[in-house]
Design a protein around this motif. Structure first.
Motif, PDB file in Angstrom:
ATOM      1  N   CYS A 173      72.501  -3.007 -60.941  1.00  0.00           N
ATOM      2  CA  CYS A 173      73.529  -3.392 -60.323  1.00  0.00           C
ATOM      3  C   CYS A 173      73.712  -3.288 -58.983  1.00  0.00           C
ATOM      4  O   CYS A 173      73.349  -2.292 -58.619  1.00  0.00           O
ATOM      5  N   LEU A 229      78.666  -1.035 -68.210  1.00  0.00           N
ATOM      6  CA  LEU A 229      78.630  -2.685 -68.303  1.00  0.00           C
ATOM      7  C   LEU A 229      78.612  -2.980 -69.788  1.00  0.00           C
ATOM      8  O   LEU A 229      77.784  -2.440 -70.649  1.00  0.00           O
ATOM      9  N   THR A 262      77.631  -0.812 -74.713  1.00  0.00           N
ATOM     10  CA  THR A 262      78.203  -0.472 -73.350  1.00  0.00           C
ATOM     11  C   THR A 262      77.122   0.376 -72.822  1.00  0.00           C
ATOM     12  O   THR A 262      76.597   1.368 -73.276  1.00  0.00           O
ATOM     13  N   VAL A 291      77.441  -6.817 -57.888  1.00  0.00           N
ATOM     14  CA  VAL A 291      78.779  -6.750 -58.138  1.00  0.00           C
ATOM     15  C   VAL A 291      79.772  -6.648 -57.134  1.00  0.00           C
ATOM     16  O   VAL A 291      80.955  -6.253 -57.346  1.00  0.00           O
ATOM     17  N   GLY A 351      77.788  -7.506 -68.684  1.00  0.00           N
ATOM     18  CA  GLY A 351      78.912  -7.493 -67.758  1.00  0.00           C
ATOM     19  C   GLY A 351      80.245  -8.444 -68.304  1.00  0.00           C
ATOM     20  O   GLY A 351      80.276  -8.688 -69.443  1.00  0.00           O
TER      21      GLY A 351
END
Length: 170
Positions: free
Chosen positions: A87, A110, A121, A164, A142
């Motif tokens: 990310c 995420l 997650t 992001v 995401g």
């Protein structure tokens, strides 16, 4: 006399082929393949600047490591594959100053979903890297506009880069 020579030759050939088979069986099952993040995507090979790269190998969990680091192979459970990625915040390119600069997005959570259900997650590390082991199938990593679709194949690793954010200038 020629029959004895043929017999000796046959024994030598069998010993040679047997030794080659034993040597091949002791070889590692595969070599690590490295992919580095260039600011927008993963590229095969190690980065010239010595930054981390993701090491992948069939049937083994991917590892984000510095070049030359000792990597321990951890086998993937049967019927699973992996997703690994980064990310990042874009800090160069486009209307920004030239180059492929980026800033890592550390400690970002995420969700990984299949259909309407969150399967797991993951959290990015201090350099923005993450990985997850999942059963083969299609997933969304995401949420919202930052989400990316990914297909997980058994014994394989899929690499994704999630932008992001973007540092605003002007």
């Amino acid at each position: 006399m020629p029959a004895v020579f043929n017999l000796i030759l046959a024994v030598v050939v069998c010993l040679f082929l047997g030794g080659a088979a034993v040597a091949a069986a002791k070889r590692p099952s595969g070599a690590w393949h490295y992919y580095h993040f260039d600011g927008s995507r993963f590229v095969a090979g190690l980065a010239a600047d010595g930054k981390r790269a993701v090491a992948v190998r069939d049937g083994v969990r991917p590892v984000a490591a510095l070049p030359g680091a000792r990597i321990e192979a951890v086998a993937l459970p049967a019927g699973t594959g992996a997703v690994a990625g980064i990310c990042y915040l874009q800090s160069a390119g486009g209307t920004l100053t030239g180059g492929a600069g980026y800033l890592a997005a550390p400690a970002m959570r995420l969700p990984i979903s299949s259909g309407a259900n969150v399967v797991t997650t993951v959290q990015t590390d201090d350099q923005g890297y993450f990985s997850a082991v999942l059963p083969a199938g299609r997933y969304v990593v995401g949420e919202g506009p930052l989400a990316r679709d990914v297909r997980i194949d058994s014994d394989q690793t899929s690499l994704i880069a999630l932008r992001v954010g973007k540092r605003m200038v002007d």
